[in-house]
Write an enzyme that holds these catalytic residues in place. Structure first.
Site, short mmCIF file in Angstrom:
data_model
loop_
_atom_site.label_atom_id
_atom_site.label_comp_id
_atom_site.label_asym_id
_atom_site.label_seq_id
_atom_site.Cartn_x
_atom_site.Cartn_y
_atom_site.Cartn_z
N HIS A 1 1.50 4.53 -2.84
CA HIS A 1 1.57 6.00 -2.72
C HIS A 1 2.89 6.53 -3.28
O HIS A 1 2.92 7.56 -3.97
CB HIS A 1 1.48 6.42 -1.25
CG HIS A 1 0.14 6.24 -0.61
ND1 HIS A 1 -1.03 6.64 -1.19
CD2 HIS A 1 -0.20 5.72 0.59
CE1 HIS A 1 -2.04 6.35 -0.37
NE2 HIS A 1 -1.56 5.79 0.71
N HIS B 1 0.83 -1.21 0.00
CA HIS B 1 0.00 0.00 0.00
C HIS B 1 0.87 1.26 0.00
O HIS B 1 0.66 2.18 -0.81
CB HIS B 1 -0.90 -0.05 1.23
CG HIS B 1 -1.74 1.14 1.50
ND1 HIS B 1 -3.11 1.14 1.31
CD2 HIS B 1 -1.45 2.38 1.97
CE1 HIS B 1 -3.60 2.33 1.64
NE2 HIS B 1 -2.61 3.11 2.05
N GLU B 2 1.82 1.31 0.90
CA GLU B 2 2.65 2.54 1.00
C GLU B 2 3.47 2.76 -0.27
O GLU B 2 3.65 3.89 -0.72
CB GLU B 2 3.56 2.47 2.22
CG GLU B 2 2.84 2.35 3.56
CD GLU B 2 1.80 3.42 3.81
OE1 GLU B 2 1.87 4.50 3.19
OE2 GLU B 2 0.89 3.16 4.62
ZN LIG Z 1 -2.48 5.17 2.50
#
Ligand SMILES: [Zn+2]
Length: 324
Positions: free
Chosen positions: A244, A240-241
């Site tokens: 980003h 997830h990170e």
């Molecule tokens: Zn996030």
């Protein structure tokens, strides 16, 4: 409820077979500096997009998430992406074609308070399994779209420093840590592992045109595959990170209105989904909530995919911001 036995089986098998190829003997992959021609933002760009984004567990402090972006922040980031693409297109005329596949060198900084597991001393095996989970997720082998990206562990850097532990989001200590430790060009992923402030699972910086010492992802050490963070210990906080870091927003960005997360094939979602709420549908627009997407807030056992639109957005951003 909400578990996906097939996914877990695939994932476990993949970890077992691919970890061997990722042992630390791969240590000396070169770290390529970013093209210096690109290090300066053009005049007229004044709005600094918010550049960090957290993942929080259910019951965590969502309001502390530094990147629940405002509509203006999203507009500014989208404008910056377009400007970065124009800049690259000019730079590239007659030169190098945009990349279609990318191997990202990964430097992992293990921040420790002391030599105990509770003090942050996680074994190398969790880190190599994390790299395997990333490679499966970004290859689409857990069920989503294949992306252009693969990950190669180049170094594990163990650092004992009580003033950096836990890692406190937005603190001067975080800045000191990253300023001291960050290495490589814009293409190098620096991953910082430790206990984190405020119950956060992780946070990340979005790509920028200028290389910034803050660039990188911070991930809860026990969220790595086999760690102790119940429901969040299959490695998807890292997935997830890094999403980003590769310019993805949350699937719930913008709620039900407007352009949402700026990706057309992720259905709109009014708010973060937690746990694994199968069938959740919070917007009247087409499609149920993308609770299985890596960019939501659901349990690791619930999320298993990126979409083709997200894969495309990440590659576009790579070629605009991070490619050498
Ligand atoms: Zn996030």
């Amino acid at each position: 409820m909400g578990l996906r036995p097939n996914l877990l089986t695939r994932r476990t098998a993949g970890v077992a077979t691919s970890t061997l190829a990722l042992l630390l003997s791969t240590a000396a992959v070169g770290v390529v500096p970013a093209a210096s021609a690109f290090s300066a933002a053009p005049a007229g760009v004044c709005a600094e997009p918010a550049d960090a984004h957290a993942r929080v567990a259910k019951g965590g402090h969502a309001k502390l998430d530094p990147n629940h972006l405002t509509a203006k922040q999203v507009r500014d980031r989208e404008a910056d992406l377009a400007a970065a693409q124009r800049e690259r297109a000019n730079f590239r005329t007659g030169a190098v074609a945009p990349l279609a596949t990318v191997t990202i060198p990964v430097v992992v900084h293990v921040i420790q308070e002391n030599s105990t597991r509770a003090g942050g001393n996680i074994p190398d095996s969790l880190i190599t399994q994390q790299i395997s989970v990333l490679n499966q997720a970004y290859a689409g082998s857990t069920g989503g779209a294949a992306t252009a990206f693969s990950f190669q562990l180049t170094k594990i850097n163990r650092v004992t420093n009580t003033s950096w532990y836990p890692i406190v989001q937005g603190s001067s200590a975080e800045r000191s840590m990253k300023t001291s430790l960050r290495t490589g060009g814009k293409n190098t992923l620096n991953m910082y592992l430790g206990e984190l402030s405020d119950g956060l699972l992780g946070w990340a910086t979005f790509p920028k045109r200028t290389l910034d010492k803050m660039d990188g992802v911070v991930v809860l050490n026990e969220s790595l595959p086999g760690g102790s963070a119940t429901n969040y210990n299959q490695g998807d906080t890292g997935t997830h990170e890094i999403g980003h870091w590769l310019n993805l927003y949350h699937t719930f960005q913008g709620g039900c209105s407007g352009s949402g997360d700026s990706v057309s094939d992720t259905p709109a979602e009014a708010s973060p989904a937690y746990e694994c709420p199968t069938g959740r549908d919070t917007c009247s627009t087409t499609g149920k909530d993308p609770i299985t997407n890596f960019m939501d807030y659901t349990y690791d056992s619930c999320m298993y995919q990126f979409t083709a639109g997200q894969a495309s957005r990440m590659l576009t951003a790579w070629n605009a911001y991070r490619a050498a």
